[in-house]
Design a protein around this motif. Sequence first.
Motif, PDB file in Angstrom:
ATOM      1  N   ALA A   1      -0.187 -54.597 -55.320  1.00 39.49           N
ATOM      2  CA  ALA A   1      -1.399 -53.778 -55.421  1.00 39.49           C
ATOM      3  C   ALA A   1      -2.480 -54.519 -56.204  1.00 39.49           C
ATOM      4  O   ALA A   1      -3.660 -54.526 -55.817  1.00 39.49           O
ATOM      5  N   PHE A   2      -2.066 -55.165 -57.297  1.00 36.35           N
ATOM      6  CA  PHE A   2      -3.035 -55.927 -58.092  1.00 36.35           C
ATOM      7  C   PHE A   2      -3.564 -57.129 -57.314  1.00 36.35           C
ATOM      8  O   PHE A   2      -4.768 -57.397 -57.297  1.00 36.35           O
ATOM      9  N   LEU A   3      -2.651 -57.893 -56.678  1.00 35.61           N
ATOM     10  CA  LEU A   3      -3.068 -59.101 -55.977  1.00 35.61           C
ATOM     11  C   LEU A   3      -4.027 -58.782 -54.832  1.00 35.61           C
ATOM     12  O   LEU A   3      -5.052 -59.456 -54.664  1.00 35.61           O
ATOM     13  N   TRP A   4      -3.710 -57.753 -54.047  1.00 35.24           N
ATOM     14  CA  TRP A   4      -4.616 -57.382 -52.974  1.00 35.24           C
ATOM     15  C   TRP A   4      -5.889 -56.746 -53.528  1.00 35.24           C
ATOM     16  O   TRP A   4      -6.980 -56.892 -52.948  1.00 35.24           O
ATOM     17  N   GLY A   5      -5.772 -56.031 -54.647  1.00 31.62           N
ATOM     18  CA  GLY A   5      -6.968 -55.495 -55.287  1.00 31.62           C
ATOM     19  C   GLY A   5      -7.879 -56.599 -55.775  1.00 31.62           C
ATOM     20  O   GLY A   5      -9.105 -56.546 -55.617  1.00 31.62           O
ATOM     21  N   TRP A   6      -7.283 -57.649 -56.380  1.00 32.66           N
ATOM     22  CA  TRP A   6      -8.049 -58.787 -56.861  1.00 32.66           C
ATOM     23  C   TRP A   6      -8.694 -59.532 -55.698  1.00 32.66           C
ATOM     24  O   TRP A   6      -9.867 -59.915 -55.762  1.00 32.66           O
ATOM     25  N   ALA A   7      -7.923 -59.729 -54.612  1.00 34.90           N
ATOM     26  CA  ALA A   7      -8.473 -60.410 -53.442  1.00 34.90           C
ATOM     27  C   ALA A   7      -9.612 -59.596 -52.830  1.00 34.90           C
ATOM     28  O   ALA A   7     -10.650 -60.155 -52.421  1.00 34.90           O
ATOM     29  N   THR A   8      -9.440 -58.287 -52.772  1.00 30.21           N
ATOM     30  CA  THR A   8     -10.496 -57.425 -52.243  1.00 30.21           C
ATOM     31  C   THR A   8     -11.745 -57.491 -53.106  1.00 30.21           C
ATOM     32  O   THR A   8     -12.875 -57.515 -52.592  1.00 30.21           O
ATOM     33  N   ALA A   9     -11.543 -57.537 -54.428  1.00 34.45           N
ATOM     34  CA  ALA A   9     -12.679 -57.649 -55.341  1.00 34.45           C
ATOM     35  C   ALA A   9     -13.442 -58.956 -55.109  1.00 34.45           C
ATOM     36  O   ALA A   9     -14.677 -58.974 -55.103  1.00 34.45           O
TER      37      ALA A   9
END
Length: 248
Positions: A107-115
């Motif tokens: 969730a964090f990694l995809w959240g960071w990538a999305t950001a």
Amino acid sequence: MKDMKAMARPFLALYAMALVIALLGRIGLAVAGGTGVLAFDYISASGVPVLDVICSILTGSAFVAFLFAAGLALCVSTAGAVLYGALASRAEGDAGAPAVRPRPLTAFLWGWATALVALACLVVVVLGILSAVQVGSMSSKLPGLPIIVVGVIGFAAFLGTLLGAASMVVCACVARWRAGHSLELSLIAAVALCGAVVAALTVGTFSALNVASISLPALGGWFAADVVANVAMLFGAKVYADKMSLAS
């Protein structure tokens, strides 16, 4: 008409969440305006808060284009959290793909990538809307490059953990739905509770950011509080989702 009735509840829930966010935003802006964090009058003098200087430069067509860029970044960010929740809630075999388990790390990694993608979209649009005079004016009033780099890193960490937390909260609402509760009411409650926390921290962060002379310790403290709160929501939602999964 039958299809309209079937779609009514999800769409009404969406509208309710939007109104909750608007209400939280209105409260946050009222607090920010009442405490002097934000000023809503045009300011052109020197020695004024940083955001007032930047916003005064974004005038006319540049301001309209920036609104589009900001809207695009927000849409990408929101879609990322929704997509993560949809993928994590997919049953095994749906669309010929295996089920995926929601985890704080992914969730964090995809959240960071999305950001990063959202910020990239913002930059792509903004780079073409500022004149040389505007760029020069902003450059003369912004802090040095090292401080800007540190700020971008901190902002990316904040957005990554925030979007990761949002993704996991969506998964927790889905898990609660599978346990027999209303998905719509769960999402509205999550938006209200988590949104109140984010709104309060946003006002505090802006209080340290929107000043004539930024104090890095104060700003760093608020960013740290933002990240801690986001991580707490991220793992808290995971614990709650696991509990709901066992209950179902």
